[in-house]
Scaffold this active site. Structure first.
Site, PDB file in Angstrom:
ATOM      1  CE  LYS A   1      -3.252  -2.651   2.783  1.00 22.04           C
ATOM      2  NZ  LYS A   1      -2.335  -3.722   3.194  1.00 22.04           N
TER       3      LYS A   1
ATOM      4  CG  HIS B   1      -2.498   2.322   3.962  1.00 24.96           C
ATOM      5  ND1 HIS B   1      -1.367   1.809   4.532  1.00 24.96           N
ATOM      6  CD2 HIS B   1      -3.518   1.838   4.711  1.00 24.96           C
ATOM      7  CE1 HIS B   1      -1.681   1.046   5.564  1.00 24.96           C
ATOM      8  NE2 HIS B   1      -2.988   1.051   5.697  1.00 24.96           N
TER       9      HIS B   1
END
Length: 322
Positions: A80, A113
């Site tokens: 991420k 993220h």
């Protein structure tokens, strides 16, 4: 055991329905933990720069490959993009740093993220930087529009650094906006999902758009007690909920297996974590049985909209879900 998959759009890649989550794996334990997870049968490893353990995860992956447990192409590795790297000129450099730590040429999935652009912290100054500027304890946002960030992420696909791209912690409004400008549509949405936070409309809408869904924190408050979360401490543990316990007894399963199976019944992938090999095996067994519809509906009745991974009630005080 037959591994089940979700087929991702637009790549056609197959992503395992049950993966191994790396949040809160201590860096010193990561190599052995990841090696054991792969040896146990996990083929999806779910990582992130902000977990602060990718170097150890990479060592574990390489140990497993070296010992002949798997080939690289047998694994589905997710990581991420952290929020300090949202500016278009920082995205690729951030991913290249993660690939270096993971000892990989590419990842299978690269997610944003959080939909939250934080002020840039140079990799050379601090890595991973966390939520704050070095030496500060106040959040500083940055002018990094998501459409520019996403275009840079698409360039990472074209460069062969990631095969698929997606998002985490996004809501429907953000996804609707993204679909108006994305040249490569997001393949995956990863969000907090468990019987206390079911997000039915979000899950259903994403799936209708051809966006696969992964649940994190499938065990609800259990994952957050150790973080000091007052919400987690003040609610009945999911594994002690009478409905979950009764269903577990009915199928001669553990409550954790019921929580995972409930997500799989929604065609939602899961990424549980355990350092214990026996529990690793047990979590994978969520693929091996089915739950009656009446039991799915009973669990559906537990929804409280109770979010535990919430930067508003945590130290950051950011109301991104409101």
């Amino acid at each position: 055991m037959t591994i089940e998959y979700l087929t991702l759009q637009p790549s056609g890649d197959k992503m395992p329905l049950v993966g191994f989550g790396c949040w809160k794996v201590d860096p010193k334990d990561a190599p052995e933990t990841i090696y054991n997870a792969i040896k146990t049968g996990y083929r999806l490893i779910d990582s992130a720069a902000n977990y602060k353990n990718e170097e150890g995860i990479g060592k574990g992956i390489q140990m497993a490959i070296k010992d002949g447990l798997v080939r690289r192409q047998d694994l589905f590795v997710t990581t991420k993009l952290w929020s300090t790297y949202h500016k278009k000129e920082h995205v690729r450099k951030a991913l290249e740093k993660q690939l270096e730590q993971l000892q990989l040429d590419y990842v299978d999935m690269f997610l944003v993220h959080f939909p939250l652009p934080l002020k840039y912290v140079p990799i050379e100054a601090k890595y991973p930087p966390g939520w704050y500027q070095p030496g500060e304890d106040v959040i500083t946002l940055d002018r990094a529009p998501m459409h520019e960030c996403w275009a840079a992420i698409e360039d990472c696909v074209r460069a062969g650094l990631t095969r698929n791209i997606g998002v985490s912690n996004f809501n429907v409004q953000l996804l609707m906006d993204m679909l108006t400008y994305a040249n490569i549509r997001p393949s995956l949405l990863q969000v907090e999902l468990h019987p206390y936070l079911q997000q039915e409309h979000l899950v259903r809408w994403a799936q209708q758009q051809g966006i696969a869904v992964t649940a994190y924190s499938s065990f609800g408050p259990t994952s957050f007690v150790s973080t000091g979360s007052r919400r987690a401490k003040n609610v009945q543990p999911l594994f002690e909920n009478p409905t979950i316990m009764d269903i577990a007894a009915k199928y001669n399963r553990q409550p954790s297996e019921v929580a995972l199976r409930w997500s799989l019944e929604r065609n939602v992938a899961v990424v549980p974590k355990s350092l214990n090999v026996d529990r690793m095996k047990m979590n994978l067994q969520a693929l091996d049985w089915k739950m009656d519809e009446e039991d799915v509906q009973a669990i559906n009745g537990l929804d409280m909209g109770l979010r535990f991974n919430d930067p508003m009630v945590n130290a950051q005080k950011l109301p991104i879900f409101y």
